[in-house]
Design a protein around this motif. Structure first.
Motif, short mmCIF file in Angstrom:
data_model
loop_
_atom_site.label_atom_id
_atom_site.label_comp_id
_atom_site.label_asym_id
_atom_site.label_seq_id
_atom_site.Cartn_x
_atom_site.Cartn_y
_atom_site.Cartn_z
N SER A 281 5.39 17.40 5.88
CA SER A 281 5.20 16.87 4.68
C SER A 281 3.60 17.14 4.25
O SER A 281 3.17 16.29 3.36
CB SER A 281 5.77 15.47 4.56
OG SER A 281 5.14 14.78 5.69
N PRO B 275 0.98 -1.14 0.05
CA PRO B 275 0.25 0.04 -0.07
C PRO B 275 0.79 1.19 -0.02
O PRO B 275 1.91 1.25 0.65
CB PRO B 275 -0.91 0.07 1.43
CG PRO B 275 -0.58 -1.60 1.87
CD PRO B 275 0.77 -1.99 1.33
N GLY C 149 0.82 5.75 0.22
CA GLY C 149 0.03 7.17 0.21
C GLY C 149 0.77 8.02 -0.42
O GLY C 149 1.13 7.86 -1.65
N GLY C 150 1.08 9.13 0.05
CA GLY C 150 2.00 10.10 -0.56
C GLY C 150 3.50 9.83 -0.52
O GLY C 150 4.36 10.32 -1.18
N THR D 6 6.01 9.63 1.40
CA THR D 6 6.84 10.55 2.03
C THR D 6 7.52 9.92 3.38
O THR D 6 8.52 10.41 3.94
CB THR D 6 6.10 11.80 2.52
OG1 THR D 6 5.13 11.59 3.63
CG2 THR D 6 5.42 12.26 1.44
N SER D 7 7.22 8.57 3.43
CA SER D 7 7.82 7.92 4.96
C SER D 7 9.34 7.84 4.66
O SER D 7 9.76 7.60 3.73
CB SER D 7 6.95 6.95 5.13
OG SER D 7 6.90 5.94 4.19
C1 LIG Z 1 10.11 16.75 4.88
C2 LIG Z 1 9.34 15.59 5.68
C3 LIG Z 1 8.99 15.79 6.97
C4 LIG Z 1 8.35 15.05 7.77
N1 LIG Z 1 8.04 15.26 9.03
C5 LIG Z 1 7.39 14.24 9.62
C6 LIG Z 1 7.23 14.56 11.10
O1 LIG Z 1 7.05 15.64 11.69
N2 LIG Z 1 6.37 13.67 12.00
C7 LIG Z 1 6.25 12.53 11.50
O2 LIG Z 1 5.59 11.63 11.88
N3 LIG Z 1 6.53 12.10 9.89
C8 LIG Z 1 7.35 12.99 9.48
N4 LIG Z 1 7.57 12.63 7.91
C9 LIG Z 1 7.46 11.22 7.49
C10 LIG Z 1 6.13 10.82 6.64
O3 LIG Z 1 5.75 12.28 6.14
C11 LIG Z 1 5.18 10.42 7.50
O4 LIG Z 1 5.54 9.18 7.95
C12 LIG Z 1 3.77 10.42 6.83
O5 LIG Z 1 2.70 9.84 7.70
C13 LIG Z 1 3.58 9.49 5.56
O6 LIG Z 1 2.34 9.66 4.75
P1 LIG Z 1 2.28 8.96 3.34
O7 LIG Z 1 0.98 9.26 2.86
O8 LIG Z 1 3.56 9.86 2.69
O9 LIG Z 1 2.73 7.70 3.64
P2 LIG Z 1 3.52 6.67 2.75
O10 LIG Z 1 5.02 7.02 2.73
O11 LIG Z 1 2.88 6.19 1.52
O12 LIG Z 1 3.56 5.27 3.62
C14 LIG Z 1 3.81 5.11 4.67
C15 LIG Z 1 3.41 3.63 5.31
O13 LIG Z 1 2.11 3.53 5.49
C16 LIG Z 1 1.47 2.41 4.14
N5 LIG Z 1 0.50 2.89 3.95
C17 LIG Z 1 0.41 4.11 3.18
N6 LIG Z 1 -1.03 4.04 3.04
C18 LIG Z 1 -1.88 3.19 3.53
C19 LIG Z 1 -3.00 3.08 3.52
N7 LIG Z 1 -4.03 3.68 3.06
N8 LIG Z 1 -3.48 1.51 4.34
C20 LIG Z 1 -2.50 0.79 4.91
N9 LIG Z 1 -1.20 1.28 4.71
C21 LIG Z 1 -0.80 2.44 3.92
C22 LIG Z 1 2.63 2.00 3.47
O14 LIG Z 1 2.75 0.70 2.97
C23 LIG Z 1 3.94 2.49 4.51
O15 LIG Z 1 4.33 1.24 5.10
C24 LIG Z 1 8.34 13.59 7.27
C25 LIG Z 1 8.46 13.26 5.87
C26 LIG Z 1 9.25 14.28 5.04
C27 LIG Z 1 9.67 14.06 3.71
#
Ligand SMILES: Cc1cc2nc3c(=O)[nH]c(=O)nc-3n(C[C@H](O)[C@H](O)[C@H](O)COP(=O)(O)OP(=O)(O)OC[C@H]3O[C@@H](n4cnc5c(N)ncnc54)[C@H](O)[C@@H]3O)c2cc1C
Length: 478
Positions: A139, A71, A73-74, A76-77
């Motif tokens: 993010s 799975p 999302g964005g 960004t993890s």
């Molecule tokens: C510049 C920057 C700053 C950041 N600052 C923070 C911060 O302050 N605090 C923080 O906690 N994080 C931070 N992060 C990390 C990141 O943004 C977070 O972890 C965010 O919650 C990830 O969301 P995403 O949609 O990008 O998930 P993704 O990166 O797409 O996925 C993250 C995980 O969740 C799973 N997943 C995604 N969507 C689903 C779904 N619908 N159902 C089941 N599983 C799913 C994926 O398989 C993966 O394991 C930062 C990242 C960046 C690049």
């Protein structure tokens, strides 16, 4: 070449319709690379469903045929959980087209969002009905609610409102066997057995696919006060936090620590930034108070905190924002700190938490320990002091080969994580385990806890098809 049979690929494509998949390798490329470029995987197919029914259909085909899926999302993890492995035998399921706000109810203080809603979109929808959705991370313009919940994201508001986990009342989840669990309840109280939603929050997509969530809203603060405060060291910063909590009567919403070197990186690499102080100070704290009272009491409390801090020698100087623009400019310094490390070469990332009171000791001990094994290393220790969560990022020594530095990742993080553990902390405060820390966590969690996690994974996903190899290793190769 992929190990996934052509007929399975064809069935998956049919399940999501002609506009619901990507198979051109050039278009797939961004879906298989992690944000930092630490992991570059492969996949023959990205599916982009638009409904919960389509997600369930994809999941059922994968379960029946033993096809692995990740799975996303964005993307960004920061621990490699959102991208496939290199073997080209997993498909990616992107939730980004499931991006509807299904409903908002200001009387209940709830908002129901589909998993692919971008965090900023949810914040704006809440603001549109004069409410606050309290999750705030740098993010937020690209990460999605499904990803936020799956990683139990933290950010800069945790001190007051808690983690992503605390912002949820109900979930809709597609289980690994393809069934849909409709747990979209908007209840503040529901003691009817196990709190199943919490199982999927923070599971990083290993136990189910979140398709929608009922989120909690809060009143929007009538006044917000922001100050950029120079302090001699992290010990003084901790005392300032304590003072601020007492002086404001619990109205502190953020307390972010920043080191001189981190600010120098930001000023050097981020256009439009400037040092708020005329003098160079060793450490800075971004302090924010918020309350429902618009009458000026908050400003008085902030000024009293700073005056007491100056008298006690824990504050060296302070700038208080008079306008929203000034507050934004101060926040921009803090939010640019991750990105500004990139042009400085290799950076080793640790996202640790210790009890709040141990944070300064952690920074002292970990800095000394890393400096002792790596001459010239530049320590950037910053982040959520108010939660005891420090992003401890050693930057490569000037002139050192970037790869040679990054090759020391395990050795250096090992030293930092050992100190974290000694101080009663966690080696992943908010980013999760993903692929990066899956094995290392087994050194720090009790064996019983790891065993319980494995049991849960095996029970819900006996075929190990959903995001295999992330968070906890099954007993098979991945
Ligand atoms: C510049 C920057 C700053 C950041 N600052 C923070 C911060 O302050 N605090 C923080 O906690 N994080 C931070 N992060 C990390 C990141 O943004 C977070 O972890 C965010 O919650 C990830 O969301 P995403 O949609 O990008 O998930 P993704 O990166 O797409 O996925 C993250 C995980 O969740 C799973 N997943 C995604 N969507 C689903 C779904 N619908 N159902 C089941 N599983 C799913 C994926 O398989 C993966 O394991 C930062 C990242 C960046 C690049």
């Amino acid at each position: 070449m992929t190990a996934i049979p052509a007929e399975v690929i064809a069935r998956l494509k049919t399940a999501v319709g002609t506009r619901g998949f990507i198979e051109d390798p050039a278009e797939i490329a961004p879906y298989v690379v992690e944000w930092r470029g630490l992991y570059r995987g492969n996949s023959p197919l990205v599916v982009r469903p638009t409904s919960t029914a389509e997600v369930a259909a994809v999941m059922a085909i994968c379960q029946e045929t033993g096809t692995r899926l990740v799975p996303q999302g964005g993307n960004t993890s920061l621990v490699g959980g959102s991208v496939p492995f290199e073997a080209n035998d997993e498909i990616v399921i992107s939730l980004s087209r499931m991006n509807r706000i299904r409903s908002i109810d200001p009387m209940d203080d709830t908002l129901t969002a589909e998993a692919g809603c971008v965090l900023a979109q949810v914040q704006e929808a809440a603001a549109g009905v004069d409410r606050l959705f309290a999750l705030r991370i740098a993010s937020e313009g690209s990460c999605q609610i499904g990803g936020n919940l799956s990683t139990n994201a933290g950010g800069t508001n945790v001190l007051r409102y808690g983690n992503a986990r605390d912002q949820v009342l109900g979930l809709e989840v597609v289980l690994p066997d393809g069934r849909i669990w409709d747990g979209l309840r908007a209840l503040r109280k529901d003691n009817t057995g196990y709190d199943l939603k919490q199982l999927f929050i923070g599971a990083e997509g290993t136990l189910g696919i979140i398709t929608a969530a009922v989120l909690k809203l809060h009143p929007r603060p009538a006044s917000v006060e922001t100050a950029f405060v120079a302090v001699p060291d992290p010990h003084a910063a901790l005392k300032l936090l304590d003072l601020a909590k007492r002086r404001s009567g619990g109205q502190v919403t953020a307390c972010e620590l920043m080191p001189r070197l981190g600010l120098d990186y930001v000023l050097r690499h981020t256009p439009g930034t400037r040092d708020p102080f005329a003098e160079r100070h060793p450490w800075m704290v971004l302090l924010e108070f918020a309350s429902g009272d618009g009458g000026g009491a908050l400003r008085t409390a902030l000024e009293a905190t700073l005056e007491d801090g100056l008298t006690d020698g824990i504050v060296l100087d302070a700038v208080v924002a008079d306008t929203m623009e000034q507050a934004k400019a101060l926040w921009f310094l803090r939010e640019s700190m991750s990105e500004a490390q990139k042009p400085e070469g290799g950076s080793i990332k640790c996202d640790i938490a210790v009890p709040i009171s141990r944070t300064p000791d952690f920074i002292d001990r970990a800095s000394r320990a890393v400096e002792a094994i790596c001459d010239g290393v530049r320590i950037i220790a910053f982040g959520h002091l108010g939660d005891g969560n420090i992003h401890f990022n050693p930057s490569q020594p000037v002139g050192m080969d970037k790869q040679a530095f990054l090759d020391r990742w395990e050795e250096i993080t090992g030293v930092i994580h050992a100190i974290t553990h000694e101080l009663g902390g966690s080696i992943s405060a908010e980013h999760g385990l993903g692929r990066l820390k899956r094995d290392e966590i087994t050194h720090y969690k009790p064996a019983v806890e790891i065993d319980l996690m494995r049991t849960l994974k095996r029970t819900l996903d006996p075929g190990n098809v959903l995001n295999p190899g992330k968070v906890v290793a099954a007993q098979t190769a991945r």
